[in-house]
Design a protein around this motif. Structure first.
Motif, PDB file in Angstrom:
ATOM      1  N   GLN A 273       0.829  -1.202   0.000  1.00 12.19           N
ATOM      2  CA  GLN A 273       0.000   0.000   0.000  1.00 12.19           C
ATOM      3  C   GLN A 273       0.866   1.256   0.000  1.00 12.19           C
ATOM      4  N   ARG A 274       1.922   1.238   0.824  1.00 15.46           N
ATOM      5  CA  ARG A 274       2.771   2.413   0.989  1.00 15.46           C
ATOM      6  C   ARG A 274       4.177   1.953   1.335  1.00 15.46           C
ATOM      7  N   ARG A 275       5.188   2.714   0.876  1.00 16.44           N
ATOM      8  CA  ARG A 275       6.572   2.403   1.236  1.00 16.44           C
ATOM      9  C   ARG A 275       7.325   3.694   1.492  1.00 16.44           C
ATOM     10  N   GLU A 276       8.322   3.576   2.358  1.00 21.05           N
ATOM     11  CA  GLU A 276       9.166   4.713   2.693  1.00 21.05           C
ATOM     12  C   GLU A 276      10.608   4.231   2.706  1.00 21.05           C
ATOM     13  N   SER A 277      11.440   4.873   1.910  1.00 20.82           N
ATOM     14  CA  SER A 277      12.859   4.527   1.874  1.00 20.82           C
ATOM     15  C   SER A 277      13.560   5.198   3.044  1.00 20.82           C
ATOM     16  N   LEU A 278      14.265   4.403   3.844  1.00 18.02           N
ATOM     17  CA  LEU A 278      15.025   4.936   4.971  1.00 18.02           C
ATOM     18  C   LEU A 278      16.480   5.160   4.596  1.00 18.02           C
ATOM     19  N   LYS A 279      16.998   4.284   3.755  1.00 18.09           N
ATOM     20  CA  LYS A 279      18.377   4.396   3.289  1.00 18.09           C
ATOM     21  C   LYS A 279      18.477   3.643   1.977  1.00 18.09           C
ATOM     22  N   ASN A 280      19.214   4.221   1.034  1.00 18.27           N
ATOM     23  CA  ASN A 280      19.318   3.599  -0.276  1.00 18.27           C
ATOM     24  C   ASN A 280      20.572   4.130  -0.963  1.00 18.27           C
ATOM     25  N   TYR A 281      21.446   3.259  -1.378  1.00 21.90           N
ATOM     26  CA  TYR A 281      22.571   3.714  -2.183  1.00 21.90           C
ATOM     27  C   TYR A 281      22.984   2.627  -3.167  1.00 21.90           C
ATOM     28  N   VAL A 282      23.636   3.090  -4.232  1.00 22.51           N
ATOM     29  CA  VAL A 282      23.987   2.233  -5.356  1.00 22.51           C
ATOM     30  C   VAL A 282      25.461   2.408  -5.672  1.00 22.51           C
ATOM     31  N   THR A 283      26.154   1.298  -5.947  1.00 22.45           N
ATOM     32  CA  THR A 283      27.501   1.365  -6.503  1.00 22.45           C
ATOM     33  C   THR A 283      27.472   0.644  -7.841  1.00 22.45           C
ATOM     34  N   ILE A 284      28.253   1.146  -8.779  1.00 23.69           N
ATOM     35  CA  ILE A 284      28.280   0.578 -10.129  1.00 23.69           C
ATOM     36  C   ILE A 284      29.720   0.244 -10.483  1.00 23.69           C
ATOM     37  N   ASP A 285      29.913  -0.947 -11.048  1.00 19.82           N
ATOM     38  CA  ASP A 285      31.223  -1.383 -11.522  1.00 19.82           C
ATOM     39  C   ASP A 285      31.088  -1.852 -12.962  1.00 19.82           C
ATOM     40  N   ILE A 286      31.981  -1.395 -13.820  1.00 14.39           N
ATOM     41  CA  ILE A 286      32.033  -1.873 -15.196  1.00 14.39           C
ATOM     42  C   ILE A 286      33.048  -3.008 -15.234  1.00 14.39           C
ATOM     43  N   ILE A 287      32.603  -4.175 -15.666  1.00 16.76           N
ATOM     44  CA  ILE A 287      33.466  -5.354 -15.707  1.00 16.76           C
ATOM     45  C   ILE A 287      34.321  -5.324 -16.969  1.00 16.76           C
ATOM     46  N   ASP A 288      33.673  -5.068 -18.088  1.00 14.68           N
ATOM     47  CA  ASP A 288      34.376  -4.882 -19.364  1.00 14.68           C
ATOM     48  C   ASP A 288      33.455  -4.060 -20.256  1.00 14.68           C
ATOM     49  N   ASP A 289      33.753  -3.954 -21.527  1.00 15.37           N
ATOM     50  CA  ASP A 289      32.960  -3.117 -22.426  1.00 15.37           C
ATOM     51  C   ASP A 289      31.519  -3.586 -22.573  1.00 15.37           C
ATOM     52  N   ASN A 290      31.228  -4.815 -22.159  1.00 12.64           N
ATOM     53  CA  ASN A 290      29.911  -5.393 -22.399  1.00 12.64           C
ATOM     54  C   ASN A 290      29.103  -5.728 -21.154  1.00 12.64           C
ATOM     55  N   PHE A 291      29.738  -5.769 -19.999  1.00 14.76           N
ATOM     56  CA  PHE A 291      29.044  -6.192 -18.792  1.00 14.76           C
ATOM     57  C   PHE A 291      29.374  -5.291 -17.610  1.00 14.76           C
ATOM     58  N   GLY A 292      28.371  -5.126 -16.720  1.00 10.15           N
ATOM     59  CA  GLY A 292      28.580  -4.338 -15.519  1.00 10.15           C
ATOM     60  C   GLY A 292      27.751  -4.862 -14.371  1.00 10.15           C
ATOM     61  N   LEU A 293      28.056  -4.352 -13.189  1.00  6.60           N
ATOM     62  CA  LEU A 293      27.337  -4.726 -11.975  1.00  6.60           C
ATOM     63  C   LEU A 293      26.806  -3.472 -11.294  1.00  6.60           C
ATOM     64  N   ALA A 294      25.639  -3.590 -10.701  1.00  4.26           N
ATOM     65  CA  ALA A 294      25.116  -2.547  -9.827  1.00  4.26           C
ATOM     66  C   ALA A 294      24.794  -3.225  -8.499  1.00  4.26           C
ATOM     67  N   LYS A 295      25.308  -2.656  -7.422  1.00  3.10           N
ATOM     68  CA  LYS A 295      25.000  -3.161  -6.083  1.00  3.10           C
ATOM     69  C   LYS A 295      24.111  -2.126  -5.428  1.00  3.10           C
ATOM     70  N   ILE A 296      22.947  -2.572  -4.987  1.00  2.37           N
ATOM     71  CA  ILE A 296      21.945  -1.687  -4.413  1.00  2.37           C
ATOM     72  C   ILE A 296      21.707  -2.108  -2.967  1.00  2.37           C
ATOM     73  N   TYR A 297      21.900  -1.178  -2.067  1.00  3.14           N
ATOM     74  CA  TYR A 297      21.673  -1.421  -0.649  1.00  3.14           C
ATOM     75  C   TYR A 297      20.479  -0.578  -0.247  1.00  3.14           C
ATOM     76  N   GLN A 298      19.513  -1.179   0.449  1.00  2.00           N
ATOM     77  CA  GLN A 298      18.366  -0.381   0.858  1.00  2.00           C
ATOM     78  C   GLN A 298      17.751  -0.867   2.160  1.00  2.00           C
ATOM     79  N   LEU A 299      17.135   0.101   2.835  1.00  2.00           N
ATOM     80  CA  LEU A 299      16.388  -0.136   4.058  1.00  2.00           C
ATOM     81  C   LEU A 299      15.071   0.600   3.889  1.00  2.00           C
ATOM     82  N   GLU A 300      13.950  -0.115   4.093  1.00  2.00           N
ATOM     83  CA  GLU A 300      12.635   0.469   3.859  1.00  2.00           C
ATOM     84  C   GLU A 300      11.622   0.075   4.922  1.00  2.00           C
ATOM     85  N   ASN A 301      10.676   0.975   5.143  1.00  2.00           N
ATOM     86  CA  ASN A 301       9.441   0.672   5.870  1.00  2.00           C
ATOM     87  C   ASN A 301       8.374   0.502   4.821  1.00  2.00           C
ATOM     88  N   PHE A 302       7.441  -0.395   5.038  1.00  2.00           N
ATOM     89  CA  PHE A 302       6.308  -0.479   4.125  1.00  2.00           C
ATOM     90  C   PHE A 302       5.089  -1.026   4.829  1.00  2.00           C
TER      91      PHE A 302
END
Length: 185
Positions: free
Chosen positions: A113-142
């Motif tokens: 019904q409802r959500r509230e983000s308490l903490k959220n951050y993203v890190t991005i790594d490029i592995i090579d010209d064709n692939f990458g990673l995103a790491k998403i950390y989050q804390l939420e109330n809902f």
């Protein structure tokens, strides 16, 4: 699967495959037709990955199942491991292919019904010209559609690459924790 793990799985799936699902059994579907993977002229950039994350967030905020699925490769696999707040139970869910992701998203979006983000951050790594990673950390109330309140924390690792020239999520791993939110006085 308990409502707790479904909620976490749904969040993980809906935000960069981020917590808001309900119990259901995901089933594997037939493999997608062969596609050209990572055969692009332009190298993958952090901006390319950030654009996908931004679009996933917008789709999540709008409860847009099709918008989310458009950013997931047809052959994508997501593995969600959710631990309950008391540490007594841990459930792992595997989503294989578009239809399994669709089912989870539909259930997830209908339950929150409802959500509230308490903490959220993203890190991005490029592995090579064709692939990458995103790491998403989050804390939420809902809050669920039935009035239950929860708190959830998760770490999502998205693997992204070019599929038929488009940057898409090719797989995701979500590790999370969910617990009933204590009553506030």
């Amino acid at each position: 699967m308990s409502i707790k793990s479904k909620l976490l799985a749904g969040f993980a799936l809906a935000f960069c495959l981020t917590a808001a699902a309900v119990p259901f059994a995901a089933k594997a579907i037939a493999a997608a037709p062969p596609m050209a993977i990572a055969q692009s002229a332009a190298p993958l950039t952090e901006a390319d990955i950030q654009a996908v994350i931004d679009r996933l967030q917008a789709a999540r905020n709008n409860r847009d199942v099709e918008g989310t699925l458009a950013l997931i490769a047809p052959f994508a696999v997501t593995v969600v491991t959710a631990e309950s707040g008391n540490g007594v139970s841990t459930i792992t869910t595997h989503l294989d292919g578009v239809e399994a992701h669709r089912q989870m998203l539909e259930q997830s979006f209908s339950q929150v019904q409802r959500r509230e983000s308490l903490k959220n951050y993203v890190t991005i790594d490029i592995i090579d010209d064709n692939f990458g990673l995103a790491k998403i950390y989050q804390l939420e109330n809902f809050e669920t559609s039935t009035g239950e309140t929860w708190i959830a924390a998760s770490q999502t690792v998205l693997r992204l690459g070019r599929v038929d020239g488009q940057v898409l999520v090719t797989s995701a791993t979500v590790d999370g924790w969910i617990s009933a939110r204590p009553a506030q006085n």
